[in-house]
Design a protein around this motif. Structure first.
Motif, mmCIF file in Angstrom:
data_model
loop_
_atom_site.group_PDB
_atom_site.id
_atom_site.type_symbol
_atom_site.label_atom_id
_atom_site.label_comp_id
_atom_site.label_asym_id
_atom_site.label_seq_id
_atom_site.Cartn_x
_atom_site.Cartn_y
_atom_site.Cartn_z
ATOM 1 N N MET A 1 0.993 -1.149 -0.172
ATOM 2 C CA MET A 1 0.038 0.020 0.095
ATOM 3 C C MET A 1 0.904 1.316 -0.110
ATOM 4 S SD MET A 1 -2.908 1.327 -0.097
ATOM 5 C CE MET A 1 -4.119 -0.031 0.124
ATOM 6 N N SER A 2 0.423 2.287 -0.922
ATOM 7 C CA SER A 2 1.270 3.437 -0.778
ATOM 8 C C SER A 2 1.505 4.184 0.418
ATOM 9 C CB SER A 2 0.508 4.353 -1.802
ATOM 10 O OG SER A 2 1.137 5.738 -1.575
ATOM 11 N N ASP A 3 2.356 5.001 0.726
ATOM 12 C CA ASP A 3 2.563 5.502 1.827
ATOM 13 C C ASP A 3 1.846 6.852 1.905
ATOM 14 O OD1 ASP A 3 4.786 7.403 3.784
ATOM 15 O OD2 ASP A 3 4.001 5.559 4.516
ATOM 16 N N LEU A 4 1.335 7.120 0.769
ATOM 17 C CA LEU A 4 0.279 8.376 0.508
ATOM 18 C C LEU A 4 -0.931 8.271 0.810
ATOM 19 C CD1 LEU A 4 2.171 9.528 -2.894
ATOM 20 C CD2 LEU A 4 2.577 10.629 -0.712
ATOM 21 N N ARG A 5 -1.409 7.243 1.294
ATOM 22 C CA ARG A 5 -2.862 6.955 1.375
ATOM 23 C C ARG A 5 -3.770 7.877 2.504
ATOM 24 N NH1 ARG A 5 -0.189 2.944 3.742
ATOM 25 N NH2 ARG A 5 -0.391 2.239 5.844
ATOM 26 N N GLU A 6 -3.013 8.552 3.283
ATOM 27 C CA GLU A 6 -3.589 9.389 4.267
ATOM 28 C C GLU A 6 -3.724 10.853 3.766
ATOM 29 O OE1 GLU A 6 -0.910 10.814 7.949
ATOM 30 O OE2 GLU A 6 0.228 9.163 7.144
ATOM 31 N N PHE A 7 -3.179 10.642 2.497
ATOM 32 C CA PHE A 7 -3.276 12.513 1.949
ATOM 33 C C PHE A 7 -4.537 12.378 0.806
ATOM 34 C CE2 PHE A 7 0.922 11.545 3.644
ATOM 35 C CZ PHE A 7 0.974 12.523 4.581
ATOM 36 N N VAL B 14 5.157 9.017 -12.974
ATOM 37 C CA VAL B 14 5.240 7.673 -13.168
ATOM 38 C C VAL B 14 3.964 7.328 -13.969
ATOM 39 C CG1 VAL B 14 6.029 6.848 -10.943
ATOM 40 C CG2 VAL B 14 3.766 7.016 -11.343
ATOM 41 N N ARG B 15 4.135 6.156 -14.992
ATOM 42 C CA ARG B 15 2.810 6.239 -15.962
ATOM 43 C C ARG B 15 1.711 5.564 -15.050
ATOM 44 N NH1 ARG B 15 4.099 1.868 -20.355
ATOM 45 N NH2 ARG B 15 5.317 0.920 -18.787
ATOM 46 N N VAL B 214 11.647 5.894 -4.035
ATOM 47 C CA VAL B 214 10.667 5.969 -2.897
ATOM 48 C C VAL B 214 9.559 6.595 -3.509
ATOM 49 C CG1 VAL B 214 10.133 6.206 -0.519
ATOM 50 C CG2 VAL B 214 12.322 5.458 -1.140
ATOM 51 N N LEU B 215 9.495 7.994 -3.857
ATOM 52 C CA LEU B 215 8.476 8.699 -4.352
ATOM 53 C C LEU B 215 7.957 7.989 -5.328
ATOM 54 C CD1 LEU B 215 6.706 10.923 -4.216
ATOM 55 C CD2 LEU B 215 8.583 12.421 -5.388
ATOM 56 N N ALA B 216 8.596 7.387 -6.389
ATOM 57 C CA ALA B 216 8.113 6.717 -7.588
ATOM 58 C C ALA B 216 7.240 5.587 -7.160
ATOM 59 C CB ALA B 216 9.207 6.679 -8.542
ATOM 60 N N ARG B 217 7.749 4.912 -6.249
ATOM 61 C CA ARG B 217 7.340 3.643 -5.876
ATOM 62 C C ARG B 217 5.860 3.881 -4.911
ATOM 63 N NH1 ARG B 217 10.611 0.939 -1.491
ATOM 64 N NH2 ARG B 217 9.450 2.206 0.103
ATOM 65 N N ASP B 218 5.801 4.965 -4.219
ATOM 66 C CA ASP B 218 4.521 5.458 -3.792
ATOM 67 C C ASP B 218 3.589 5.946 -4.652
ATOM 68 O OD1 ASP B 218 5.615 4.844 -1.070
ATOM 69 O OD2 ASP B 218 6.087 6.757 -0.522
ATOM 70 N N LEU B 219 4.167 6.815 -5.821
ATOM 71 C CA LEU B 219 3.200 6.983 -6.928
ATOM 72 C C LEU B 219 2.498 5.846 -7.585
ATOM 73 C CD1 LEU B 219 4.855 10.114 -8.186
ATOM 74 C CD2 LEU B 219 2.942 10.075 -6.662
ATOM 75 N N ARG B 220 3.272 4.719 -7.819
ATOM 76 C CA ARG B 220 2.605 3.758 -8.571
ATOM 77 C C ARG B 220 1.771 2.781 -7.783
ATOM 78 N NH1 ARG B 220 8.281 2.945 -9.825
ATOM 79 N NH2 ARG B 220 8.815 3.815 -11.908
ATOM 80 N N HIS B 227 -7.919 4.218 -10.530
ATOM 81 C CA HIS B 227 -7.441 5.730 -10.931
ATOM 82 C C HIS B 227 -6.729 5.234 -12.333
ATOM 83 C CE1 HIS B 227 -3.108 4.020 -9.899
ATOM 84 N NE2 HIS B 227 -3.828 3.632 -9.159
ATOM 85 N N THR B 228 -6.293 5.975 -13.226
ATOM 86 C CA THR B 228 -5.937 5.545 -14.620
ATOM 87 C C THR B 228 -4.661 6.843 -14.845
ATOM 88 O OG1 THR B 228 -7.428 7.244 -15.609
ATOM 89 C CG2 THR B 228 -8.003 4.880 -15.267
ATOM 90 N N ASP B 229 -4.645 7.887 -14.421
ATOM 91 C CA ASP B 229 -3.856 8.942 -14.842
ATOM 92 C C ASP B 229 -2.318 8.652 -14.624
ATOM 93 O OD1 ASP B 229 -5.978 10.016 -15.888
ATOM 94 O OD2 ASP B 229 -6.094 11.702 -14.592
ATOM 95 N N ASP B 230 -1.501 9.167 -15.352
ATOM 96 C CA ASP B 230 -0.008 9.338 -14.985
ATOM 97 C C ASP B 230 0.077 10.345 -13.887
ATOM 98 O OD1 ASP B 230 0.277 7.843 -17.508
ATOM 99 O OD2 ASP B 230 0.613 9.764 -18.589
ATOM 100 N N LYS B 231 1.022 10.080 -13.071
ATOM 101 C CA LYS B 231 1.179 11.031 -12.082
ATOM 102 C C LYS B 231 2.512 11.532 -11.782
ATOM 103 C CE LYS B 231 -2.336 8.065 -9.994
ATOM 104 N NZ LYS B 231 -2.492 7.598 -11.180
ATOM 105 N N THR B 232 2.400 12.833 -11.506
ATOM 106 C CA THR B 232 3.691 13.631 -11.330
ATOM 107 C C THR B 232 3.230 14.607 -10.151
ATOM 108 O OG1 THR B 232 4.068 13.696 -13.639
ATOM 109 C CG2 THR B 232 5.149 15.219 -12.456
ATOM 110 N N ILE B 233 4.569 14.558 -9.223
ATOM 111 C CA ILE B 233 4.553 15.255 -8.316
ATOM 112 C C ILE B 233 5.996 15.973 -7.836
ATOM 113 C CG2 ILE B 233 4.901 13.660 -6.188
ATOM 114 C CD1 ILE B 233 2.554 15.555 -4.743
#
Lengths: 218, 245
Positions: A1-7, B14-15, B214-220, B227-233
């Motif tokens: 699970m993503s670490d971003l889920r709380e946001f 990420v895609r 780590v950020l890319a992994r969380d976005l994936r 959800h369907t879209d590409d994601k960029t932050i």
């Protein structure tokens, strides 16, 4: 699970379907209200079972007779417990359109992450209140003007001209049903149209709609 | 190394699931450029229905940096001049490709060392700036009535009025920036933005070589159903990373 889920909001992006149902006294004749209730129930159950697609279908139902009432507030189709609508009274269609426009323009109810809503207007008569102002909101309102619209004119007494004004400025059509049996055909078509949108690459794109004659409603 | 001078930053793109299934490329792009006269951050989202939108998004990132290079040299140049430069530079970057087929949103933050600051947004997405004092601002949207996936961008807008811009004074240490494409921003909970900025400073520290992965992994693993879209932050900090207690 993503670490971003709380946001983030975890729920799927909504695709709203708003039904405006005429429940005036004339709908009590010839089994029309019974057919409308069965058709609505089947449509909502079909939406609730829609497991594919990028959006979750949300439904609201507004009934109008002597006054307009939000019978089912906008919510996921799987959460809707629809009570049978009963017919009686006049045709406060303008009030129903006002409630709908308020709902669509409200970003608390329809957040920006929503796909464009579909609004379905079903009536067998002429409005008994003022519709000019409410109709104008669907032609010039910031969000209401973008909503996809369809209308069903039931029987010979339906005010088809007014329904055409409602769908104008969208790619929508006015369909006609001669009797109660054809109400179900129309809602099957609405179900198919919305389900196609949820499964498409971009649910904001309206699938090609058949012409009224092709629907076999006449 | 995403730390330079007074700035540190981390970003990833990420895609989305749709492009992974289709086997097509990510149509988002981002870029940060920190030079002696300016700091620029750009996030772009190529419009999904256009053939070369991924190229258009990457071209827009380069265009903003090139425009910033010129604009930062010209003291007193207007915001309008910068926007015109971006459009012109983007058109140059496209070469023979049609602008319509390269359409993309364009979000940027630009700060010059002579004290000018500008946030700009054309199309959907998020540009969010939090002050070291705790106040925050979002570039105001010019089209509040939009639904998701309805947007404008380079290759679509025919008038500079389609841009939303906010001019700023000099930043202070502890000010921080978050920018995202709509694949991220439409799902963010508004009142959790500050918490996300604080979280990012701890989980994706710019000085760590592993933070981008780590950020890319969380976005994936984006935790939104269907959800369907590409994601960029992109996160950027001026001075210290500004984690609030």
């Amino acid at each position: 699970m993503s670490d971003l889920r709380e946001f983030v909001r975890p729920d799927a992006r909504p695709l709203p379907v708003i039904v405006l149902a005429d429940v005036s006294g004339s709908m009590a004749a010839d089994g029309k209200i019974e057919s409308l209730n069965r058709s609505l129930d089947a449509m909502i159950r079909s939406f609730a079972a829609e497991a594919e697609g990028v959006a979750e279908i949300h439904v609201a139902v507004i009934g109008f007779a002597d006054r307009a009432e939000l019978v089912v507030p906008l919510q996921p189709a799987k959460s809707v417990a629809l009570k049978a609508l009963s017919a009686g009274g006049r045709t406060a269609m303008g009030a129903a359109l006002s409630i709908t426009a308020d709902l669509v323009e409200n970003q608390e109810v329809l957040p920006r992450r929503s796909y464009r809503p579909t609004i379905v207007l079903v009536s067998d008569g002429a409005p008994t209140d003022d519709v000019t102002g409410p109709i104008a909101r669907f032609q010039g309102g910031t969000r209401a003007s973008k909503a996809d619209r369809m209308a069903l004119a039931i029987g010979a007494d339906a005010d088809e001209m007014m329904l055409r004004k409602f769908v104008s400025a969208s790619d929508g059509q006015v369909y006609r049903a001669q009797d109660a049996a054809n109400i179900r055909s129309f809602f099957k078509f609405v179900t198919m149209s919305v389900s196609t949108r949820t499964r498409s690459v971009d649910p904001n794109l309206l699938p090609a709609l058949p012409s009224p004659g092709d629907l076999d409603l006449l | 190394m995403p730390v330079q001078g007074e700035w540190s930053w981390i970003g990833s793109s990420v895609r989305g699931p749709r492009h992974r299934v289709e086997g097509t490329a990510n149509q988002d792009a981002w870029r940060v450029c920190c030079r002696s006269r300016f700091f620029a951050a750009v996030v772009c989202d190529g419009l999904g229905s256009r053939t070369h939108s991924g190229f258009g998004a990457r071209a827009a990132c380069r265009a903003v940096v090139a425009a910033a290079e010129s604009w930062s040299r010209a003291h007193g140049a207007s915001t309008e001049a910068l926007l015109r430069l971006i459009h012109a530079q983007w058109t140059v970057e496209l070469g023979q490709r049609s602008r319509e087929e390269c359409a993309t949103t364009c979000l940027f933050a630009l700060f010059t060392t002579d004290g000018r600051g500008l946030l700009g947004q054309l199309g959907d997405g998020l540009v969010y700036l939090r002050s070291h004092t705790g106040g925050s601002m979002v570039v105001s949207r010019s089209a509040p009535g939009e639904f998701t996936n309805e947007t404008t961008g380079l290759g679509i807008a025919t008038n500079l009025s389609a841009w939303s811009t906010t001019e700023l004074s000099t930043l202070s240490p502890g000010d921080c920036l978050m920018m995202a494409t709509d694949g991220v921003s439409d799902d963010l909970i508004e009142d959790r933005r500050d918490a996300l900025l604080d979280h990012a400073a701890v989980r994706y520290p710019p000085k760590s070589g592993d933070s981008g992965r780590v950020l890319a992994r969380d976005l994936r693993k984006w935790p939104v159903i269907r959800h369907t879209d590409d994601k960029t932050i992109l996160f950027a900090w001026h001075g210290a990373t500004g984690v609030r207690s």
